[in-house]
Every structure is written in structure tokens, then in C-alpha cells.
Design a protein around this motif. Structure first.
Motif, short mmCIF file in Angstrom:
data_model
loop_
_atom_site.label_atom_id
_atom_site.label_comp_id
_atom_site.label_asym_id
_atom_site.label_seq_id
_atom_site.Cartn_x
_atom_site.Cartn_y
_atom_site.Cartn_z
N SER A 88 0.13 63.04 -19.87
CA SER A 88 -1.07 62.95 -20.72
C SER A 88 -1.51 61.50 -20.79
O SER A 88 -0.77 60.59 -20.39
CB SER A 88 -0.76 63.46 -22.14
OG SER A 88 0.14 62.57 -22.76
N GLY A 89 -2.70 61.30 -21.35
CA GLY A 89 -3.16 59.93 -21.57
C GLY A 89 -2.24 59.20 -22.54
O GLY A 89 -1.93 58.01 -22.36
N GLN A 90 -1.80 59.91 -23.58
CA GLN A 90 -0.88 59.29 -24.55
C GLN A 90 0.40 58.84 -23.84
O GLN A 90 0.91 57.75 -24.11
CB GLN A 90 -0.51 60.28 -25.66
CG GLN A 90 -1.64 60.63 -26.60
CD GLN A 90 -2.12 59.46 -27.43
OE1 GLN A 90 -3.11 58.83 -27.11
NE2 GLN A 90 -1.41 59.15 -28.49
N ILE A 93 -0.16 55.64 -21.94
CA ILE A 93 -0.18 54.43 -22.79
C ILE A 93 1.25 54.05 -23.17
O ILE A 93 1.66 52.89 -23.03
CB ILE A 93 -1.03 54.67 -24.05
CG1 ILE A 93 -2.48 54.98 -23.66
CG2 ILE A 93 -0.96 53.47 -24.99
CD1 ILE A 93 -3.31 55.59 -24.80
N TYR A 114 -9.43 54.09 -29.43
CA TYR A 114 -9.24 55.52 -29.71
C TYR A 114 -8.17 55.66 -30.82
O TYR A 114 -7.11 55.02 -30.75
CB TYR A 114 -8.80 56.21 -28.41
CG TYR A 114 -8.21 57.57 -28.61
CD1 TYR A 114 -8.91 58.57 -29.27
CD2 TYR A 114 -6.93 57.88 -28.12
CE1 TYR A 114 -8.35 59.83 -29.45
CE2 TYR A 114 -6.38 59.14 -28.30
CZ TYR A 114 -7.09 60.10 -28.97
OH TYR A 114 -6.52 61.34 -29.15
N GLU A 158 -9.88 48.88 -24.42
CA GLU A 158 -10.57 50.00 -23.76
C GLU A 158 -11.90 49.50 -23.22
O GLU A 158 -12.60 48.76 -23.93
CB GLU A 158 -10.84 51.14 -24.76
CG GLU A 158 -9.59 51.87 -25.21
CD GLU A 158 -9.84 52.91 -26.31
OE1 GLU A 158 -11.00 53.30 -26.55
OE2 GLU A 158 -8.84 53.33 -26.92
N ASN A 162 -13.61 54.36 -27.66
CA ASN A 162 -13.90 55.68 -28.20
C ASN A 162 -13.64 55.66 -29.70
O ASN A 162 -12.53 55.34 -30.10
CB ASN A 162 -12.96 56.69 -27.50
CG ASN A 162 -12.99 58.07 -28.12
OD1 ASN A 162 -13.85 58.38 -28.93
ND2 ASN A 162 -12.02 58.90 -27.75
N ASP A 187 -7.56 50.66 -20.96
CA ASP A 187 -7.76 52.11 -20.92
C ASP A 187 -9.19 52.33 -20.43
O ASP A 187 -10.16 52.07 -21.14
CB ASP A 187 -7.55 52.69 -22.33
CG ASP A 187 -7.75 54.21 -22.38
OD1 ASP A 187 -8.41 54.75 -21.47
OD2 ASP A 187 -7.27 54.82 -23.35
N THR A 189 -10.52 55.21 -19.50
CA THR A 189 -10.81 56.65 -19.55
C THR A 189 -12.31 56.93 -19.65
O THR A 189 -12.85 57.76 -18.93
CB THR A 189 -10.10 57.29 -20.76
OG1 THR A 189 -8.69 57.12 -20.59
CG2 THR A 189 -10.41 58.77 -20.88
N SER A 209 -6.54 58.61 -19.41
CA SER A 209 -6.32 60.01 -19.71
C SER A 209 -7.07 60.75 -18.60
O SER A 209 -8.31 60.74 -18.59
CB SER A 209 -6.88 60.38 -21.08
OG SER A 209 -6.96 61.80 -21.15
N SER A 211 -7.18 63.79 -18.38
CA SER A 211 -7.67 65.03 -19.01
C SER A 211 -9.19 65.03 -19.15
O SER A 211 -9.78 66.10 -19.34
CB SER A 211 -7.09 65.18 -20.42
OG SER A 211 -5.82 64.61 -20.57
N LYS A 212 -9.81 63.86 -19.12
CA LYS A 212 -11.23 63.74 -19.47
C LYS A 212 -12.10 63.84 -18.21
O LYS A 212 -12.01 64.79 -17.50
CB LYS A 212 -11.44 62.44 -20.24
CG LYS A 212 -10.37 62.12 -21.28
CD LYS A 212 -10.29 63.13 -22.39
CE LYS A 212 -9.28 62.67 -23.44
NZ LYS A 212 -8.93 63.73 -24.38
N ILE A 221 -4.39 68.60 -19.03
CA ILE A 221 -4.01 67.35 -19.69
C ILE A 221 -3.20 66.54 -18.68
O ILE A 221 -2.34 67.08 -17.99
CB ILE A 221 -3.13 67.63 -20.94
CG1 ILE A 221 -3.86 68.50 -21.96
CG2 ILE A 221 -2.62 66.34 -21.57
CD1 ILE A 221 -4.95 67.82 -22.74
N GLY A 222 -3.49 65.24 -18.61
CA GLY A 222 -2.74 64.38 -17.70
C GLY A 222 -3.05 62.92 -17.97
O GLY A 222 -3.97 62.59 -18.73
N ILE A 374 -13.07 64.91 -24.90
CA ILE A 374 -14.23 64.23 -24.32
C ILE A 374 -14.18 64.42 -22.80
O ILE A 374 -13.14 64.77 -22.25
CB ILE A 374 -14.27 62.71 -24.67
CG1 ILE A 374 -12.89 62.06 -24.43
CG2 ILE A 374 -14.74 62.48 -26.09
CD1 ILE A 374 -12.85 60.56 -24.67
C1 LIG Z 1 -9.76 56.67 -24.68
C2 LIG Z 1 -8.62 57.65 -24.72
N1 LIG Z 1 -7.43 57.29 -24.23
C3 LIG Z 1 -6.37 58.12 -24.24
C4 LIG Z 1 -6.48 59.37 -24.79
C5 LIG Z 1 -5.27 60.27 -24.81
O1 LIG Z 1 -5.37 61.17 -23.75
P1 LIG Z 1 -4.65 62.60 -23.73
O2 LIG Z 1 -5.41 63.48 -24.66
O3 LIG Z 1 -4.76 63.00 -22.29
O4 LIG Z 1 -3.25 62.39 -24.16
C6 LIG Z 1 -7.70 59.81 -25.30
C7 LIG Z 1 -7.84 61.15 -25.86
O5 LIG Z 1 -8.86 61.51 -26.40
C8 LIG Z 1 -8.80 58.91 -25.27
O6 LIG Z 1 -10.00 59.26 -25.75
#
Ligand SMILES: Cc1ncc(COP(=O)(O)O)c(C=O)c1O
Length: 436
Positions: A88-90, A93, A114, A158, A162, A187, A189, A209, A211-212, A221-222, A374
Motif C-alpha cells: 500500500s501507499g502507507q 512511506i 495527507y 508531497e 492532499n 510522495d 501520488t 500510493s 492505489s490511486k 491497493i499498492g 482519490i
Molecule cells: C498522498 C497519499 N499518499 C499515500 C496514501 C496512502 O496510500 P494507500 O491508501 O495506498 O495506503 C494516500 C491515500 O490516500 C495519499 O493520498
């Protein structure tokens, strides 16, 4: 086309071909899903060699052929030397920072991020002993450098934060990071490499992320971490002993063994192997399918976002539209510099009638989805104060610009007129609500 030999092709070509793998068994044109936990060892010696990283793959926790294709493709599109995919994006990070810092260390961040990231910094990562200091992105260089300590390991930001869209001056932050002797982690994303490639402006590490917009269809999700290969770890050896000193007697440091790819090799063979935030190859298959049309989708996303932003500025229910593509936006000039092909597709609006108006607006939407996420093909809306930012006090929310009437829109790929029609009919109802 491999990761590196396609650099003379355009982005549109590389998003389809870079790093591709033609499967040896069937010559399948589309990258297969290598849905396997492990790989057969030919012999005792082969097993030893695979574990030592000298031959083939050992285990899918940190090494899978489907994931490797997407890693190479993302590294290519961002202009990096290597990438690693995670769940995931989390996870991206967390893994990126675990690769740089350990308990007692310190990270400098810009103040508009974010909220999930901010929450992880003040929560889970703080409990692991990492310390964070937020600095206004436009603070002068002396202010930034005054916060750097011998234990500072990165500057984190970022590209398009966001949800406020307050674009950062990447080139300046890259310079500050160089002067501080730490990498700039970005970031990317919300911009995607189609709209902005932070390595061209001095960033050292990019996270996503996936996922977006990269996957794009809201189905997976990734996350990904991409290394520019430009940070000089050896010149800052004391700060990054995990990369510059031998992990055990008789074995060279990561920098000695992997050169420019030292950080990514450390992430893949230590952080991802030990923590195990593995992304399933079936998810990566969908990421690859999405990536093939990234440029086309981004063109439509930004056109739609621009049209929506312009159409909402004059609505009586709206006190402010936050979108760096609007000439009236305070971040318009930075947007023009870093996002010449379009200012992304997050448009946030502040409703004059505050939280009550936000409720009426939100409940009146018919086409637009009420949803957290998003970068979907569908247009999505969320009232962030009562959801993503709900754990903060009202005072804390206001201090970071999350006003009671703030709605974040992620503009999708429907016909712009249809999106605008739905938003405006909901705004017409919200306009009847008295302001706070
Ligand atoms: C800018 C940004 N970075 C990271 C994330 C985390 O990504 P994920 O939902 O894939 O864990 C998000 C999630 O909304 C995001 O908006």
C-alpha cells in the motif's frame, strides 16, 4: 524493452513497454501473474546462491516476477534506477523511512501532507522512536537548516499535497536537503510521473500510493518506492551506517556492493524481507493494466478538473476553490513550473455554509460517489473534517487549513458536463444553508 534501454522512447510508449517480460513458457504478450510463493532450487548450491542473491529468486515475499516488471516500469517512468513494490501507499512511506531512520532519529517534513501520513508520523512511527518536525514548505532555507540535527535522516514532502493542493517548491527543497546532507523523499501520488517527475527537480527518493491514478480504476491497493540513485550515501556515511558499513565481517557495505542502487537493495533485501509488506502479484497485474493508459487518463483527469474548478468558482455556495490550475490560486505559479501539463485532479471546495452546508451538499450528490479514495476513474467526494481529519480537534483542523466546509473532490473521467451538473445541483441545495 528493458528498464533502461527505452529512455529514447516517449512516456506514452514506456508506460506500455518499459521493463516488460515475455514469459519464457508461452510467449504471453501480457505480463503473467506469477502467483507463487517460492521458486524451485535446482540443487543445494543453487539454493545457497539464490539466498545469497547470486542467482534467481528465492521467495515471493520480496521478489516476484510480476512485481519486478511493475518495479522496472515505475522506475523508468520516474527516471529512477530501481523501485520496490509494497502492499500500500502507507507501507511505502513506512518502508521508505525504515530504510533511512531508526529509533531516536529525526525526519523533517513539510506541514501540509495527507492526513494518513501525518497520523502515521505522530502515531505508529513516533511509537517506534522516530521524531518528526513539520516546517512550512515556504519557510526560508535558514529556518529549515536550523532544524537539522545530526540525527535528521530525511526531508519528506508531497508534490501536490492532499487535500489542499498547495504545490511545493521541489527544486528549493531539493537544494535544502543537499545542504542538510539528507535525501529529499517525495510522495508523488497526486501528480504521477506523467505530470511531474520529482527527480528532475532534485528529489532523491519518490514514493507512490499505486492505489490511486497509477492503477487508476479504484480496484487495488499498492505502493512503490523509487530511488533516483543520486543521493551520495558515502559522502554522508555517518548518517547512514546501514548502507555504508559492512553488515557482517567479510561482506561489503550496501554502497560497496550495489553502488547507486544501495538504498533500494537495502529496502528489498532487509526492510521488505524482514517486515514483509508484500503486494500480491494479482494486484500488480491490475496496476500494470492501469499504467498502460496512464497518460491518456491523466490528460482527461486534468482537463476535467480544470473545467470543474472553473465552473465552481462563481457558485454562491462556494467561498473558495482550491486548485493550483486556477490563476487566482496562491499556488498557481508553482503549479505552472512543476505541473505544466496540468495541475492534477484534486479540487477542494470550501462551502460558505460550513459543516451544515457540507452535509446538504454531500447527501444531494447523485453521480459523484461519497467515498474516501482519490485517483479513481469515477468522481469522488469526501468531507474530510468529519472523516479523514476526524481524530483532530477543531482547533487542530483549522491550524492545518481544514475548515468546516471543506469538501475534497477527486475528479474522474466521466464527461465534464455531467460532473459539473451533479456538483452544481448539490451546491444549489447547499446554498440555502445559512453560514456559521
Ligand atoms: C498522498 C497519499 N499518499 C499515500 C496514501 C496512502 O496510500 P494507500 O491508501 O495506498 O495506503 C494516500 C491515500 O490516500 C495519499 O493520498
Amino acid at each position: 524493452m528493458t528498464q533502461n534501454d527505452g529512455d529514447d522512447y516517449a512516456f506514452e510508449t514506456r508506460q506500455i513497454h518499459a521493463g516488460e517480460l515475455i514469459d519464457a513458457e508461452a510467449n504471453a504478450r501480457v505480463t503473467p501473474i506469477y502467483q507463487t510463493a517460492g521458486y524451485v532450487f535446482d540443487s543445494f548450491d543453487d539454493g545457497e546462491a539464490r539466498f545469497a542473491g547470486r542467482a534467481g529468486r528465492a521467495y515471493s515475499r520480496n521478489d516476484n516476477p510480476t512485481n519486478a516488471v511493475a518495479s522496472r516500469r515505475l522506475a523508468n517512468l520516474e527516471g529512477g534506477v530501481d523501485a520496490v513494490l509494497v502492499a500500500s501507499g502507507q507501507a511505502a512511506i513506512a518502508a521508505a523511512l525504515f530504510g533511512l531512520a531508526s529509533a531516536g532519529d529525526h525526519i523533517l517534513t513539510t506541514d501540509s501532507l495527507y492526513e494518513g501520513t501525518r497520523e502515521m508520523f505522530r502515531g505508529a512511527l513516533k511509537r517506534q522512536g522516530l521524531n518528526f518536525t513539520a516546517v512550512a514548505a515556504d519557510a526560508d532555507e535558514e529556518t529549515w537548516l536550523a532544524k537539522v540535527t545530526p540525527r535528521t535522516k530525511a526531508i519528506y514532502t508531497e508534490t501536490i499535497p492532499n487535500p489542499l493542493g498547495d504545490v511545493v517548491d521541489l527544486e528549493r527543497l531539493g537544494r535544502i536537503a543537499e545542504n542538510a546532507g539528507v535525501p529529499l523523499v517525495v510522495d508523488n501520488t497526486v501528480a504521477t510521473p506523467y505530470l511531474c517527475r520529482p527527480f528532475e527537480w532534485g528529489a532523491h527518493i519518490v514514493i507512490h500510493s499505486t492505489s490511486k491514478w497509477l492503477a487508476g480504476h479504484g480496484a487495488v491497493i499498492g505502493g512503490a518506492i523509487i530511488d533516483s540513485g543520486r543521493f551520495d550515501w558515502a559522502a554522508n556515511a555517518e548518517r547512514f551506517p546501514q548502507l555504508t558499513t559492512p553488515p557482517r565481517p567479510g561482506v561489503g557495505s550496501f554502497v560497496e556492493r550495489f553502488g547507486q542502487s544501495a538504498y533500494l537493495a537495502y529496502l528489498r533485501t532487509v526492510i521488505v524481507l524482514e517486515y514483509g509488506p508484500t503486494v500480491p502479484p494479482s494486484s500488480t497485474f491490475l496496476l500494470l493494466s492501469g499504467l498502460e493508459t496512464l497518460s491518456l487518463r491523466m490528460e482527461r483527469h486534468v482537463d476535467n478538473a480544470q473545467a470543474v474548478a472553473e465552473s465552481l468558482v462563481d457558485h454562491p455556495a462556494v467561498s473558495r476553490v482550491l486548485y493550483p490550475g486556477l490563476p487566482s490560486d496562491p499556488h498557481y505559479e508553482l503549479g505552472r513550473k512543476y505541473l505544466p501539463s496540468g495541475a492534477g485532479s484534486i479540487v477542494s471546495i470550501d462551502l460558505r455554509g460550513g459543516r451544515d452546508a457540507a452535509r446538504v451538499f454531500f447527501d444531494a450528490l447523485t453521480l459523484v460517489s461519497r467515498m474516501t479514495h482519490i485517483g479513481d476513474v469515477r468522481t469522488l467526494a469526501i468531507h474530510t473534517g468529519s472523516t479523514i481529519h476526524a481524530k483532530l480537534s477543531e482547533e487542530e483542523r483549522l491550524s492545518i487549513g481544514i475548515v468546516p466546509g471543506l469538501i475534497r473532490l477527486s475528479i474522474g473521467l466521466e464527461k465534464a458536463d455531467d460532473i459539473v451538473r451533479d456538483l452544481r445541483q448539490a451546491l444549489d441545495k447547499a446554498a440555502l444553508v445559512e453560514g456559521d
